[in-house]
Each structure stands twice: as C-alpha cells, then as structure tokens.
Design a protein around this motif. Sequence first.
Motif, PDB file in Angstrom:
ATOM      1  N   ILE A 294      17.051  -2.603  -1.852  1.00 53.58           N
ATOM      2  CA  ILE A 294      15.855  -2.058  -2.030  1.00 53.58           C
ATOM      3  C   ILE A 294      16.272  -0.553  -1.784  1.00 53.58           C
ATOM      4  N   SER A 295      15.822   0.428  -2.690  1.00 54.91           N
ATOM      5  CA  SER A 295      16.106   1.768  -2.530  1.00 54.91           C
ATOM      6  C   SER A 295      14.720   2.322  -2.961  1.00 54.91           C
ATOM      7  N   PHE A 296      14.504   3.815  -2.589  1.00 51.07           N
ATOM      8  CA  PHE A 296      13.334   4.489  -2.935  1.00 51.07           C
ATOM      9  C   PHE A 296      13.606   5.913  -3.432  1.00 51.07           C
ATOM     10  N   ASP A 297      12.663   6.329  -4.133  1.00 52.20           N
ATOM     11  CA  ASP A 297      12.488   7.812  -4.762  1.00 52.20           C
ATOM     12  C   ASP A 297      11.169   8.403  -4.606  1.00 52.20           C
ATOM     13  N   GLU A 298      11.053   9.542  -4.580  1.00 54.07           N
ATOM     14  CA  GLU A 298       9.699  10.347  -4.346  1.00 54.07           C
ATOM     15  C   GLU A 298       8.731   9.968  -5.593  1.00 54.07           C
ATOM     16  N   ASP A 299       7.656   9.960  -5.318  1.00 55.68           N
ATOM     17  CA  ASP A 299       6.548   9.547  -6.435  1.00 55.68           C
ATOM     18  C   ASP A 299       6.632  10.768  -7.314  1.00 55.68           C
TER      19      ASP A 299
ATOM     20  N   VAL B 263      15.489  -3.503  -6.142  1.00 55.63           N
ATOM     21  CA  VAL B 263      14.393  -2.870  -6.375  1.00 55.63           C
ATOM     22  C   VAL B 263      14.464  -1.288  -6.325  1.00 55.63           C
ATOM     23  N   VAL B 264      13.850  -0.563  -7.287  1.00 54.26           N
ATOM     24  CA  VAL B 264      14.018   0.790  -6.956  1.00 54.26           C
ATOM     25  C   VAL B 264      12.385   1.249  -6.849  1.00 54.26           C
ATOM     26  N   ALA B 265      11.565   1.443  -5.770  1.00 51.52           N
ATOM     27  CA  ALA B 265      10.358   2.060  -5.850  1.00 51.52           C
ATOM     28  C   ALA B 265      10.109   3.522  -5.543  1.00 51.52           C
ATOM     29  N   GLU B 266       8.648   3.627  -5.704  1.00 56.66           N
ATOM     30  CA  GLU B 266       8.505   5.064  -5.426  1.00 56.66           C
ATOM     31  C   GLU B 266       7.626   5.303  -4.221  1.00 56.66           C
ATOM     32  N   VAL B 267       7.848   6.374  -3.528  1.00 50.92           N
ATOM     33  CA  VAL B 267       7.061   6.275  -2.240  1.00 50.92           C
ATOM     34  C   VAL B 267       6.577   7.794  -2.094  1.00 50.92           C
ATOM     35  N   ASP B 268       5.409   8.113  -1.472  1.00 49.54           N
ATOM     36  CA  ASP B 268       4.998   9.439  -1.051  1.00 49.54           C
ATOM     37  C   ASP B 268       6.131  10.290  -0.606  1.00 49.54           C
ATOM     38  N   SER B 269       6.103  11.399  -0.958  1.00 54.26           N
ATOM     39  CA  SER B 269       7.410  12.226  -0.465  1.00 54.26           C
ATOM     40  C   SER B 269       7.150  12.935   1.018  1.00 54.26           C
ATOM     41  N   SER B 270       5.972  12.667   1.457  1.00 55.46           N
ATOM     42  CA  SER B 270       5.620  13.407   2.697  1.00 55.46           C
ATOM     43  C   SER B 270       5.929  12.512   3.848  1.00 55.46           C
ATOM     44  N   HIS B 271       6.397  11.181   3.487  1.00 56.92           N
ATOM     45  CA  HIS B 271       6.622  10.077   4.561  1.00 56.92           C
ATOM     46  C   HIS B 271       8.182  10.605   5.175  1.00 56.92           C
TER      47      HIS B 271
ATOM     48  N   VAL C  41      11.720   9.543   6.903  1.00 57.44           N
ATOM     49  CA  VAL C  41      12.683   8.603   6.844  1.00 57.44           C
ATOM     50  C   VAL C  41      12.435   7.263   7.663  1.00 57.44           C
ATOM     51  N   ALA C  42      11.960   7.530   8.766  1.00 56.45           N
ATOM     52  CA  ALA C  42      11.868   6.461   9.671  1.00 56.45           C
ATOM     53  C   ALA C  42      10.758   5.429   9.156  1.00 56.45           C
ATOM     54  N   TYR C  43       9.458   6.076   8.671  1.00 56.89           N
ATOM     55  CA  TYR C  43       8.545   5.310   7.976  1.00 56.89           C
ATOM     56  C   TYR C  43       8.819   4.853   6.600  1.00 56.89           C
ATOM     57  N   VAL C  44       9.769   5.459   5.825  1.00 61.08           N
ATOM     58  CA  VAL C  44      10.249   4.669   4.582  1.00 61.08           C
ATOM     59  C   VAL C  44      11.003   3.454   4.962  1.00 61.08           C
ATOM     60  N   ASP C  45      11.905   3.691   6.297  1.00 59.34           N
ATOM     61  CA  ASP C  45      12.627   2.599   6.581  1.00 59.34           C
ATOM     62  C   ASP C  45      12.065   1.250   7.145  1.00 59.34           C
ATOM     63  N   ASP C  46      10.813   1.650   7.670  1.00 53.52           N
ATOM     64  CA  ASP C  46       9.837   0.494   7.986  1.00 53.52           C
ATOM     65  C   ASP C  46       9.432  -0.222   6.717  1.00 53.52           C
TER      66      ASP C  46
ATOM     67  N   PRO D 173       0.856  -1.198  -0.001  1.00 55.81           N
ATOM     68  CA  PRO D 173       0.143   0.023  -0.050  1.00 55.81           C
ATOM     69  C   PRO D 173       0.916   1.344  -0.073  1.00 55.81           C
ATOM     70  N   ASP D 174       2.195   1.038   0.456  1.00 55.78           N
ATOM     71  CA  ASP D 174       2.822   2.420   0.340  1.00 55.78           C
ATOM     72  C   ASP D 174       3.754   2.622  -0.741  1.00 55.78           C
ATOM     73  N   VAL D 175       3.714   1.728  -1.525  1.00 55.75           N
ATOM     74  CA  VAL D 175       4.521   1.610  -2.894  1.00 55.75           C
ATOM     75  C   VAL D 175       3.511   2.483  -4.004  1.00 55.75           C
ATOM     76  N   LYS D 176       3.966   3.552  -4.292  1.00 52.50           N
ATOM     77  CA  LYS D 176       2.986   4.340  -5.486  1.00 52.50           C
ATOM     78  C   LYS D 176       3.426   3.802  -6.797  1.00 52.50           C
ATOM     79  N   ASP D 177       4.746   3.492  -7.199  1.00 48.18           N
ATOM     80  CA  ASP D 177       5.270   3.129  -8.390  1.00 48.18           C
ATOM     81  C   ASP D 177       6.372   2.293  -8.428  1.00 48.18           C
ATOM     82  N   ILE D 178       6.888   1.643  -9.407  1.00 49.23           N
ATOM     83  CA  ILE D 178       7.999   0.890  -9.295  1.00 49.23           C
ATOM     84  C   ILE D 178       8.948   1.449 -10.626  1.00 49.23           C
ATOM     85  N   GLN D 179      10.317   1.800 -10.180  1.00 52.92           N
ATOM     86  CA  GLN D 179      11.230   2.420 -11.352  1.00 52.92           C
ATOM     87  C   GLN D 179      11.865   1.130 -12.045  1.00 52.92           C
ATOM     88  N   ARG D 180      12.055   0.200 -11.115  1.00 55.60           N
ATOM     89  CA  ARG D 180      13.277  -0.723 -11.660  1.00 55.60           C
ATOM     90  C   ARG D 180      12.998  -2.095 -10.837  1.00 55.60           C
ATOM     91  N   VAL D 181      13.272  -3.010 -11.246  1.00 52.76           N
ATOM     92  CA  VAL D 181      13.282  -4.256 -10.895  1.00 52.76           C
ATOM     93  C   VAL D 181      14.351  -5.193 -11.405  1.00 52.76           C
TER      94      VAL D 181
END
Length: 334
Positions: free
Chosen positions: A305-310, A270-278, A280-285, A249-257
């Motif tokens: 696993i790495s993240f980028d903003e949506d 995996v490189v996934a996109e998440v909401d920029s309002s989260h 660092v602690a939340y994204v780490d979870d 539910p927290d993954v908005k999109d996937i850039q690369r797998v």
Amino acid sequence: MKEILTLIKEGNKPSLLAAIVNTVIAILKAIAFLLTGNIAMFAEMLHSLGDAANQFFVYIGSALSKKAPTPKFPNGFGRVVNLVCLGAVIVVAIMSYEAIIGGWHHILNPVESGGFVLNLSVLGIAIALEFFVLYKAGKEVLHEAGIQNGGLAAPITVSFRHLNRAKPATKLVFMEDLVATMGGILAFVAVLLAHFLGLLVAEGIASILIGLMMFYVVGKVFLENAKGAIGETDEEMLNHIAHLVAQDPDVKDIQRVEVLKEGEFLHVEVVAEVDSSHTVAYVDDVRDRLLDLILQQKGVREVLISFDEDDGVSTWKKANSSETIQQFSSKLPE
C-alpha cells in the motif's frame, strides 16, 4: 529437510487422494488389460496412469508453492503450482494420443477380447472410486468458494458454477476425475455392446472418445495455468478490495489497484490518495488499518500500500460495477 516435509504436509489434499486412488485403479486396469487385451481397458489404463502421475506432481507443486519468499526469490513461489500443472498436462496429452491411436487401430482391425466379467468388475470398481474422488474434489471446490450449504448433491451439481473460484490444483483434480468417471462409463458400455451385440468397434470408439475427453482437459488446464503463470488479474477481488479501500474515511480517492493471482494466493497493490494535511504517523496508521483489512480477505497473501496527496480529481467512480473493473484493469501493466 524439515522445511520440505512441512511443506509437503500442506499440499493440496484432493490431489494427493486422487493420485493414490488413480494409482490403485491403474494397477487394476493394467492387470485386466494384460489378461483380456481389451482396447477400451487399455485406454482407461493409460487415462488412470496419466491422472495418477499428473495429480502426484500437482500435489508436490501445490506444496512447494506455499514456500515463503526468500531474498533470492522475493516474490515467493506461488506460481510454482501453475508451472507444475503446465508440465503435468504434457503427461496427459501423451496418454491421450496413445488412447486415440490404440482405438483407431482397433476400429481398423477389431479383435474380440475375453474376460467379460473381469472387465466389467474392474471398470465398475474404477467408476465407483473415481466418483468418490470427484465427490470429494467437488466438496473442496465448494469449500474454497465459500459455499457452506448446498445439499447432498451439491459437490457434483453446484460445484460446476463455482469451479473458477477453486484453487488450480483442486480444479485440475475435479476436471480430471469428471472425465475419468465419464470415460469409465463409456468403457463399461462399450464392453457390454461388444459382448452382447458383437459391436467390437465400440471398444475402439470408446478409446478414441476417452482420448478426446483427455485432450479437452489438457487444453482447458493448459490455458488456465498459462494465465496463472504469466500473472492474471482476479477482477472479482479487485473490485471487492477497491470497494473496501474506498469505504475507509481517510481515503479520499484511489489511483490504482492491482490484484494478481500467484498460484493459490493473491498479490495486492493499492495506491490511494489522502489529505495532505495528515502527518506521516497518521498516514502510517491508515496504512496499517488497510493492510490488516485486506489481509483478512480470502486468498490474499501479500499487500503493498502506498499513498499520494489528494489531487482533487476523482478517479474512483463507484464500487461493484463493470465500470470499476474496466477502469482499474486498464491501469494494469500490459
């Protein structure tokens, strides 16, 4: 030394069983050939010797491939089994050549061999033992493919359809013992034809056919392990893991797998996109949750696993489709 012994115990069991059985068979065939001079028995002796050496090295390679990464080799040793298989096929190729040359010389200069009963007895025992190893390897193929029930004949019949999902060492053992069983039957028939019908060239023809079947295994195993040594994408698991990540539910999109085969194991990035309002602690979870989920998948050993903003641009289309596989495969490094 203790670490080496521990790794040896974790080697591919079907390859060890096959190495032991083929060593016994090779000794029996060598004795029969020395006593009778039968050229088909000569080819079978070479075949069993090649298989025994091959499978022993594969067992060692499969054990070493499980060694944990070190500071000097941070990517681990997963591809060692592929490299060992590539080296092992050279042994089989040499034996194949000798079997074909020996068979050709026998066709040009056919010589009657003795020891009819001895030859048939040794070949009969060899066929039974090879079939036993083939059956055990087939069961291991089904186990590695996740097939629980398939009937008594499944290790011989159903396993063919799932051979591509087996570990490199198990696949090699299955293919070699399939050819070995067929080669034993060919040699058995050739001895019968030479004895009862006087077709002495049948033994030479059988030797050539056995050599050609061995060459087929050489080509097949070489190509598959060359891909593994270079780094091949597991497209089925790529699609599956991308689908699992996209369902979070927290993954908005996937850039690369990326899902690369490292010998018997899988390396996932995996490189996934998440909401920029989260935070660092939340994204780490989120990362920990995805990490645990992916590591639970069969064969997965390492996950990054790495993240980028949506960015609001949809990259992921839909799971379980050929479009998905093409989409992500096109993003892998060439």
